[in-house]
Scaffold this motif. Sequence first.
Motif, PDB file in Angstrom:
ATOM      1  N   UNK B 332       0.885  -1.108   0.109  1.00 47.74           N
ATOM      2  CA  UNK B 332       0.102  -0.033   0.093  1.00 47.74           C
ATOM      3  C   UNK B 332       0.621   1.176  -0.096  1.00 47.74           C
ATOM      4  N   UNK B 333       2.113   0.898  -0.092  1.00 49.49           N
ATOM      5  CA  UNK B 333       2.334   2.383  -0.449  1.00 49.49           C
ATOM      6  C   UNK B 333       2.756   2.577  -2.387  1.00 49.49           C
ATOM      7  N   UNK B 334       2.551   3.843  -2.862  1.00 48.80           N
ATOM      8  CA  UNK B 334       2.093   4.234  -4.299  1.00 48.80           C
ATOM      9  C   UNK B 334       2.804   5.829  -4.490  1.00 48.80           C
ATOM     10  N   UNK B 335       3.672   6.239  -5.726  1.00 47.03           N
ATOM     11  CA  UNK B 335       4.038   7.388  -5.798  1.00 47.03           C
ATOM     12  C   UNK B 335       2.837   8.611  -6.408  1.00 47.03           C
ATOM     13  N   UNK B 336       2.979   9.333  -5.434  1.00 43.11           N
ATOM     14  CA  UNK B 336       1.780  10.012  -5.513  1.00 43.11           C
ATOM     15  C   UNK B 336       2.278  11.984  -5.742  1.00 43.11           C
ATOM     16  N   UNK B 337       1.127  12.860  -6.110  1.00 40.35           N
ATOM     17  CA  UNK B 337       1.267  14.279  -6.271  1.00 40.35           C
ATOM     18  C   UNK B 337       0.391  15.161  -5.517  1.00 40.35           C
ATOM     19  N   UNK B 338       1.072  16.061  -4.501  1.00 42.08           N
ATOM     20  CA  UNK B 338      -0.027  17.042  -3.810  1.00 42.08           C
ATOM     21  C   UNK B 338      -0.764  17.629  -4.727  1.00 42.08           C
ATOM     22  N   UNK B 339      -1.810  18.261  -4.659  1.00 38.81           N
ATOM     23  CA  UNK B 339      -2.356  18.201  -5.593  1.00 38.81           C
ATOM     24  C   UNK B 339      -2.845  20.065  -4.762  1.00 38.81           C
ATOM     25  N   UNK B 340      -2.804  20.039  -3.431  1.00 41.17           N
ATOM     26  CA  UNK B 340      -3.763  20.955  -3.068  1.00 41.17           C
ATOM     27  C   UNK B 340      -2.945  20.609  -1.507  1.00 41.17           C
ATOM     28  N   UNK B 341      -3.353  22.548  -1.410  1.00 41.80           N
ATOM     29  CA  UNK B 341      -3.263  22.150  -0.033  1.00 41.80           C
ATOM     30  C   UNK B 341      -3.910  23.682   0.760  1.00 41.80           C
ATOM     31  N   UNK B 342      -4.351  22.906   2.374  1.00 41.78           N
ATOM     32  CA  UNK B 342      -5.210  23.940   2.934  1.00 41.78           C
ATOM     33  C   UNK B 342      -4.446  23.564   4.141  1.00 41.78           C
ATOM     34  N   UNK B 343      -4.390  24.586   5.011  1.00 35.61           N
ATOM     35  CA  UNK B 343      -3.479  25.213   6.567  1.00 35.61           C
ATOM     36  C   UNK B 343      -4.851  25.322   7.362  1.00 35.61           C
ATOM     37  N   UNK B 344      -4.722  24.721   8.379  1.00 36.11           N
ATOM     38  CA  UNK B 344      -6.625  24.769   8.836  1.00 36.11           C
ATOM     39  C   UNK B 344      -6.433  25.107  10.069  1.00 36.11           C
ATOM     40  N   UNK B 345      -4.326  25.579  10.613  1.00 39.11           N
ATOM     41  CA  UNK B 345      -4.429  26.525  11.903  1.00 39.11           C
ATOM     42  C   UNK B 345      -3.652  25.012  12.445  1.00 39.11           C
ATOM     43  N   UNK B 346      -4.685  24.213  13.356  1.00 41.20           N
ATOM     44  CA  UNK B 346      -3.718  22.677  13.886  1.00 41.20           C
ATOM     45  C   UNK B 346      -4.247  21.909  12.945  1.00 41.20           C
ATOM     46  N   UNK B 347      -4.256  21.725  11.845  1.00 43.85           N
ATOM     47  CA  UNK B 347      -4.256  21.126  10.439  1.00 43.85           C
ATOM     48  C   UNK B 347      -3.415  21.300   9.276  1.00 43.85           C
ATOM     49  N   UNK B 348      -3.474  20.587   8.629  1.00 45.46           N
ATOM     50  CA  UNK B 348      -3.136  20.810   7.672  1.00 45.46           C
ATOM     51  C   UNK B 348      -3.189  19.870   6.798  1.00 45.46           C
ATOM     52  N   UNK B 349      -4.735  20.366   5.532  1.00 43.90           N
ATOM     53  CA  UNK B 349      -5.466  19.006   4.359  1.00 43.90           C
ATOM     54  C   UNK B 349      -4.407  19.029   3.177  1.00 43.90           C
ATOM     55  N   UNK B 350      -4.415  17.987   2.528  1.00 44.10           N
ATOM     56  CA  UNK B 350      -4.106  17.360   1.716  1.00 44.10           C
ATOM     57  C   UNK B 350      -4.309  17.033   0.465  1.00 44.10           C
ATOM     58  N   UNK B 351      -4.693  17.821  -0.279  1.00 42.15           N
ATOM     59  CA  UNK B 351      -5.335  16.955  -1.799  1.00 42.15           C
ATOM     60  C   UNK B 351      -4.533  16.283  -2.597  1.00 42.15           C
ATOM     61  N   UNK B 352      -4.091  14.854  -2.200  1.00 42.52           N
ATOM     62  CA  UNK B 352      -3.263  14.496  -2.883  1.00 42.52           C
ATOM     63  C   UNK B 352      -3.543  12.584  -4.093  1.00 42.52           C
ATOM     64  N   UNK B 353      -3.081  13.494  -5.366  1.00 37.74           N
ATOM     65  CA  UNK B 353      -3.971  12.532  -6.581  1.00 37.74           C
ATOM     66  C   UNK B 353      -2.500  11.386  -6.346  1.00 37.74           C
ATOM     67  N   UNK B 354      -2.577   9.947  -6.958  1.00 36.34           N
ATOM     68  CA  UNK B 354      -2.067   9.183  -7.119  1.00 36.34           C
ATOM     69  C   UNK B 354      -3.288   8.128  -7.655  1.00 36.34           C
ATOM     70  N   UNK B 355      -2.106   6.745  -8.597  1.00 38.64           N
ATOM     71  CA  UNK B 355      -3.047   6.286  -9.525  1.00 38.64           C
ATOM     72  C   UNK B 355      -4.529   5.744  -8.851  1.00 38.64           C
ATOM     73  N   UNK B 356      -4.850   5.795  -8.010  1.00 37.39           N
ATOM     74  CA  UNK B 356      -5.775   5.156  -7.422  1.00 37.39           C
ATOM     75  C   UNK B 356      -6.574   5.881  -7.379  1.00 37.39           C
TER      76      UNK B 356
END
Lengths: 570, 389
Positions: B332-356
């Motif tokens: 369960x490990x795949x190469x991926x690209x970070x498509x978006x990043x939103x900094x919300x303070x305590x947490x960071x939310x990423x949108x990640x694109x991968x082959x799945x």
Amino acid sequence: MSAIAVKRRPLRIGWDVTLQCLALLLLLAIPLALLVTSALNVGDPQQIPAKEFGLDNFARLGIHVDWIRNTLIIASFGTLIATALGVLLAWILYRTTLPGRRIFDILLAIPYPLGPLVGALAWNELGAPSGGLINEAFTALTGLDGPIINTSSMTGIILVMAIFEAPVAVLMIGAAMQRMDPTLEECSSVFGGGRARTAFKVTLPLMLPAILSAALFLFVSMLGAFAIPAILGAGARIQVITTGIYSLFQGYPPDYPAAAALGLLIIGLTASLVWLNSWVLRGRSYVVVSGKNYRPRQIDMGRWTWLLFAFISLYALVSLILPIATLLMFSLQSTSSVSWDVSTWTLGNYRYVIFDFPTTRAAIVNSLLLGVGTGIVGALAATLIAWTVHRSPSRGRKFLEQVAMLPQAFPHIIFAFGFLWTILILPIQGLYGSLIALLIAYVILFIPLGYRSIAGVIVQIDKSLEESARVSGASWSRVMRTVTVPLLRGGLVATWALLFMVSVREVSASVFLSGPDSQVLGPAILNFWDSGGLPRVSALAMVQAVIVLAALLVIRLVTSGETRVAEPAK
Amino acid sequence: MSSNVAVPQPRDATHAAPVRSAPAAVQTKAHIEVRDVVAAYGEKVAVHGVSVTVADDEHLSLLGPSGCGKSTLLRCIAGLETPVSGEIVIDGEVVFSSARGINLPPEKRRLSMVFQSYAIWPHMTVFENVAYGLRVQRVRGQELRDRVHTALKMVGMEELAQRPATALSGGQQQRVALARAYAPSPKAILLDEPLSNLDARLRSQMRDDLKDLQKRTKLSTIYVTHDQEEAMAMSDRIIVMRQGRIEQEAKPLVIYERPRTRFVADFIGAANVLSGTLVSADPAGPVIRVGSTEMRCAPVAEIPPPTDGGHLIAIRTVYPELLPAGTPGAVNQWPATVASRILLGDIVRYGVEFAGGSLHVQTTPKTLVEQGGEVTLSIPPEHVVLLAG
């Protein structure tokens, strides 16, 4: 732990609803059935219930077509004028920055409760073509021949009725104005709607259901009005249906079948209008009834303010100040002609009607007793009905509410007519002409009013306040005693006072039901007006007005003092 | 608070998690038992034959969106609504049974309830409010005063006993409602969204206080809420309801870690739900093809039947890891690209694109990956949950 409990409770069988519906329907259906049989009676007119049936009585109504025409003219024009007055006055009171609005708000709430007798008597004294104060003053001041004003006319009846009924329209339309979200109008102006566009495209459509509803209410009320046409119409021999029924009933020989047929005619008309009212409201009222009270947007009218101020002052003058002042003036006179010399004024008329004259003394005492009794019985009955409608899990609760509103369709005078016959055929001795009979009739007639008054309080009490007590282990009666009734106390007192007030000023049902041993104020004033002379009848009317004002004061104190709202704090 | 919750540690690779929601651990005895209760308002059925048990001293939450039937169920237990059919037993006493024609009114059930509106009687003082249930039980004199004061002390309101109830703030009313519920020593306490009328800050404080109160008193409670955090924090066991039916019933962490359905996965926490086709139906390690990748899932007791769009899997957004690009590929490990990043303070939310496909991933701001960065996406198989629909 205790053994398995097997307390059985019937599931969802609405015995509470059924019993109340049956009781109410029976109390209305018997008088109505007797009216119908009498209207169809073509045999002996004195026979109750009738034996031979036919439609001849309705055909005979042709000779009284002028009564029907007068009634329709008076009710139509009266409604038009009163509704227009209502819209204008409500708008001035709630939507403009007029100075003294709080005082006018109070002043405008008084004329209607005072009752039609006060207005009719006072305006008769003011505006009668001969002897009316205004006409006399005009002749005295200018030397010209009068009359400049004649209240003993169709116009007079229409205007006096409109003036005294308009506050109901103010109340109904004003309530709708306060329930309208002001952002709806603000939104219109933000999108570029000017004052006129906003008024006609937003405000008026939103207010229309309330205006229509008020107009229908007024129309129904004017169709059944008795006191104003009886007093103002007497001089010019103007008869309407209600006064016509009364004279057919009192005539010799009495023509019961014709009176009953006329009564049915008016019941049919009012019932269909009441139905029309609920039908009109069904689709539209949600727009404004948000349940929440807003502070309406108030418009500064600039230099028009003083015109509006003059208008509303004039209204307060003709509807309240002038009538009361006139009655007071006349009640202090020692002879029937008005003297401006204060030294001749006397309290003798009050002493006469309150202490010396047995009939009026009994009428005052009886009216107070009846008011107290009707208040207690009516408030309890209305509370029971309203509590059932809003709290019972039974089916048919909404039907009960509609049944409770049915008495509205009966003009008082016609219900009293049918009720009188019910008493006569009942095998109970001594009910005829007794105070008990009046009490029962008042309670039935005022159930819709009492219901609306107390239901408004019950819906404000969060249901969980009672549920919480139930879950805490309190029985139904304990919940009632410790939670419901204490929370309703203010509403109960206000409802009691309201029913007390409308009982004391009742005229048209009482003229049929009161007898020699059960004199009450309304008929006493009416009879006295025929025979007792203006100073004494004015004194008696003032007594009634004072009692009504005292009750009004109680209502006002209770409803404004009781700001403790039974809702959770946010 | 019962200590019988065996918490599976997240990230513990050796942990073989229970796959289907397990029944609540050690059940002493059913204190409240609800059997096949159907409740309806007119034609509309609000509760479709639900069965629930609550053990002695157990804290149960009924969790679900508005209109899911949770409040109706609670009101049936209280006796405020009458079910159409079913049976309710409290402490060995049948309080409702459609078959036997039993329907005990609420006042005979010896329960307490805290209402969403608090239902503090405005015409009584704080003392009288709390004393109400005790007076009904004919507790009088010194005992009454003692017990009211104990209850008020418990919620820190003993100073305000003589205050009229109308002079209370929302939080104070809430405390009085709790004291009133605990004072008469009821068989169980029912709480109907007790915190939802408070503002956010007060709510989290009251939640902690209420939890503390639960620990100190041994009483079964049923807590109705639409707030997943409250349910997680307050209860030994959660029942998630949807459209009048039970969607899942389990301990809080199991609900979080092993949502049974897509509804539970969406309603609790934040999850990615992906659909794919079953490649390996081995219950010890089923494999799902998602997009052009194969993803190994957590063990299941049995493979659920596929839905219309194939099999569904849920991945909590906090579990995928973003490792440096080029990390040697394990399960369960795949190469991926970070498509978006939103900094919300305590947490960071990423949108990640991968082959799945694409995934949401939440991390702390401790290590940040730039938008457009190349990473290795790693999703431990025990956090890939095969859903039943």
